[in-house]
Scaffold this motif. Structure first.
Motif, mmCIF file in Angstrom:
data_model
loop_
_atom_site.group_PDB
_atom_site.id
_atom_site.type_symbol
_atom_site.label_atom_id
_atom_site.label_comp_id
_atom_site.label_asym_id
_atom_site.label_seq_id
_atom_site.Cartn_x
_atom_site.Cartn_y
_atom_site.Cartn_z
ATOM 1 N N ARG A 64 0.858 -1.179 0.000
ATOM 2 C CA ARG A 64 0.000 0.000 0.000
ATOM 3 C C ARG A 64 0.896 1.230 0.000
ATOM 4 O O ARG A 64 1.990 1.215 0.579
ATOM 5 C CB ARG A 64 -0.939 -0.002 1.195
ATOM 6 C CG ARG A 64 -0.253 0.011 2.536
ATOM 7 C CD ARG A 64 -1.248 -0.033 3.667
ATOM 8 N NE ARG A 64 -0.558 -0.097 4.952
ATOM 9 C CZ ARG A 64 -1.115 -0.452 6.073
ATOM 10 N NH1 ARG A 64 -2.381 -0.783 6.103
ATOM 11 N NH2 ARG A 64 -0.418 -0.480 7.182
ATOM 12 N N PRO A 65 0.430 2.278 -0.659
ATOM 13 C CA PRO A 65 1.185 3.529 -0.613
ATOM 14 C C PRO A 65 1.213 4.067 0.819
ATOM 15 O O PRO A 65 0.278 3.849 1.591
ATOM 16 C CB PRO A 65 0.380 4.465 -1.515
ATOM 17 C CG PRO A 65 -0.493 3.568 -2.336
ATOM 18 C CD PRO A 65 -0.755 2.361 -1.499
ATOM 19 N N THR A 66 2.295 4.741 1.163
ATOM 20 C CA THR A 66 2.380 5.377 2.477
ATOM 21 C C THR A 66 2.181 6.884 2.299
ATOM 22 O O THR A 66 2.047 7.373 1.182
ATOM 23 C CB THR A 66 3.752 5.123 3.133
ATOM 24 O OG1 THR A 66 4.750 5.830 2.407
ATOM 25 C CG2 THR A 66 4.079 3.634 3.193
ATOM 26 N N GLU A 67 2.202 7.590 3.402
ATOM 27 C CA GLU A 67 2.099 9.051 3.334
ATOM 28 C C GLU A 67 3.387 9.679 2.827
ATOM 29 O O GLU A 67 3.397 10.832 2.418
ATOM 30 C CB GLU A 67 1.723 9.610 4.703
ATOM 31 C CG GLU A 67 0.327 9.210 5.129
ATOM 32 C CD GLU A 67 -0.052 9.725 6.504
ATOM 33 O OE1 GLU A 67 0.727 10.495 7.112
ATOM 34 O OE2 GLU A 67 -1.139 9.356 6.965
ATOM 35 N N GLU A 68 4.468 8.923 2.855
ATOM 36 C CA GLU A 68 5.741 9.412 2.321
ATOM 37 C C GLU A 68 5.701 9.328 0.800
ATOM 38 O O GLU A 68 5.293 8.309 0.250
ATOM 39 C CB GLU A 68 6.893 8.544 2.840
ATOM 40 C CG GLU A 68 7.039 8.523 4.348
ATOM 41 C CD GLU A 68 8.026 7.461 4.774
ATOM 42 O OE1 GLU A 68 9.241 7.683 4.593
ATOM 43 O OE2 GLU A 68 7.577 6.403 5.262
ATOM 44 N N GLU A 73 4.582 0.308 1.503
ATOM 45 C CA GLU A 73 4.800 -0.619 2.607
ATOM 46 C C GLU A 73 4.315 -1.993 2.155
ATOM 47 O O GLU A 73 3.169 -2.146 1.730
ATOM 48 C CB GLU A 73 4.038 -0.181 3.854
ATOM 49 C CG GLU A 73 4.275 -1.103 5.030
ATOM 50 C CD GLU A 73 3.534 -0.694 6.298
ATOM 51 O OE1 GLU A 73 4.018 -1.040 7.380
ATOM 52 O OE2 GLU A 73 2.468 -0.047 6.188
ATOM 53 N N ILE A 74 5.203 -2.965 2.226
ATOM 54 C CA ILE A 74 4.869 -4.356 1.930
ATOM 55 C C ILE A 74 4.146 -4.922 3.151
ATOM 56 O O ILE A 74 4.600 -4.758 4.283
ATOM 57 C CB ILE A 74 6.143 -5.188 1.645
ATOM 58 C CG1 ILE A 74 6.974 -4.593 0.506
ATOM 59 C CG2 ILE A 74 5.798 -6.659 1.428
ATOM 60 C CD1 ILE A 74 6.485 -4.843 -0.868
ATOM 61 N N ALA A 108 10.644 0.779 -0.934
ATOM 62 C CA ALA A 108 9.763 -0.137 -0.211
ATOM 63 C C ALA A 108 10.243 -0.251 1.221
ATOM 64 O O ALA A 108 11.451 -0.239 1.490
ATOM 65 C CB ALA A 108 9.761 -1.510 -0.869
ATOM 66 N N LYS A 109 9.299 -0.364 2.134
ATOM 67 C CA LYS A 109 9.635 -0.644 3.521
ATOM 68 C C LYS A 109 8.632 -1.663 4.038
ATOM 69 O O LYS A 109 7.588 -1.896 3.424
ATOM 70 C CB LYS A 109 9.647 0.624 4.369
ATOM 71 C CG LYS A 109 8.308 1.292 4.542
ATOM 72 C CD LYS A 109 8.468 2.559 5.392
ATOM 73 C CE LYS A 109 7.132 3.223 5.653
ATOM 74 N NZ LYS A 109 7.287 4.424 6.502
ATOM 75 N N LEU A 110 8.990 -2.268 5.152
ATOM 76 C CA LEU A 110 8.124 -3.283 5.729
ATOM 77 C C LEU A 110 8.484 -3.507 7.183
ATOM 78 O O LEU A 110 9.546 -3.093 7.650
ATOM 79 C CB LEU A 110 8.234 -4.588 4.943
ATOM 80 C CG LEU A 110 9.624 -5.238 4.872
ATOM 81 C CD1 LEU A 110 9.873 -6.182 6.028
ATOM 82 C CD2 LEU A 110 9.793 -5.952 3.553
ATOM 83 N N GLU A 111 7.588 -4.184 7.855
ATOM 84 C CA GLU A 111 7.824 -4.608 9.231
ATOM 85 C C GLU A 111 7.644 -6.113 9.267
ATOM 86 O O GLU A 111 6.740 -6.660 8.640
ATOM 87 C CB GLU A 111 6.819 -3.934 10.176
ATOM 88 C CG GLU A 111 7.009 -4.283 11.643
ATOM 89 C CD GLU A 111 6.259 -5.524 12.110
ATOM 90 O OE1 GLU A 111 6.589 -6.038 13.191
ATOM 91 O OE2 GLU A 111 5.358 -6.012 11.393
#
Length: 151
Positions: A64-68, A73-74, A108-111
């Motif tokens: 999903r797109p982030t606010e950045e 975000e995966i 891309a970023k993820l947790e």
């Protein structure tokens, strides 16, 4: 043969795989998972992929797109237990990254969690590096956040 197909969050194949994912996370992260459940919601802005072995859903993921600006975000990466170790998660991740790049995203970023060594290995192998905990994961002792440039 595994095929990876783009779909939506309403796809019943995705919904059923997510139920399996949530059970797996509850098994790994009691009692912490209750805190995380609220961060795992997927709305219609999510770009979803489902991996199929013939016609059987065996894996999934979304972004999903982030606010950045230009950052995704995966989320909700999962492979059925009996199908792990076959490269399915790599295929899902590659398709998500390709889709994001097509849409003009550059990062891309993820947790993930500290009790998911197989996920950590997957992301590191794909070029993800440790980043600071972000958003709702700040202060979460089991969270590990990773990121990577897509272009």
């Amino acid at each position: 043969m595994i095929t990876v197909t783009r779909t939506t969050a309403a796809d019943p194949r995705f919904v059923n795989l997510i139920k399996e994912l949530d059970k797996d996370l509850w098994d790994r992260y009691q009692p912490y998972q209750a805190k995380y459940d609220g961060f795992n919601k997927v709305d219609q802005s999510a770009r979803v992929v489902v991996a199929l072995a013939d016609t059987v859903p065996v894996g999934c993921g979304c972004f999903r797109p982030t606010e950045e600006p230009a950052v995704i975000e995966i989320k909700r990466m999962f492979v059925a237990t009996e199908r792990r170790g076959q490269g399915i998660a790599q295929q899902v991740l590659r398709e998500l990254e390709s889709w994001a790049t097509e849409e003009g995203f550059s990062t891309a970023k993820l947790e993930t969690g500290n009790k998911q060594p197989e996920a950590i290995r997957l992301y590191q192998k794909a070029g993800y590096k440790s980043i600071d905990l972000y958003g709702p994961y700040v202060g979460m002792e089991t969270s590990i956040c990773l990121g990577k440039p897509l272009i």
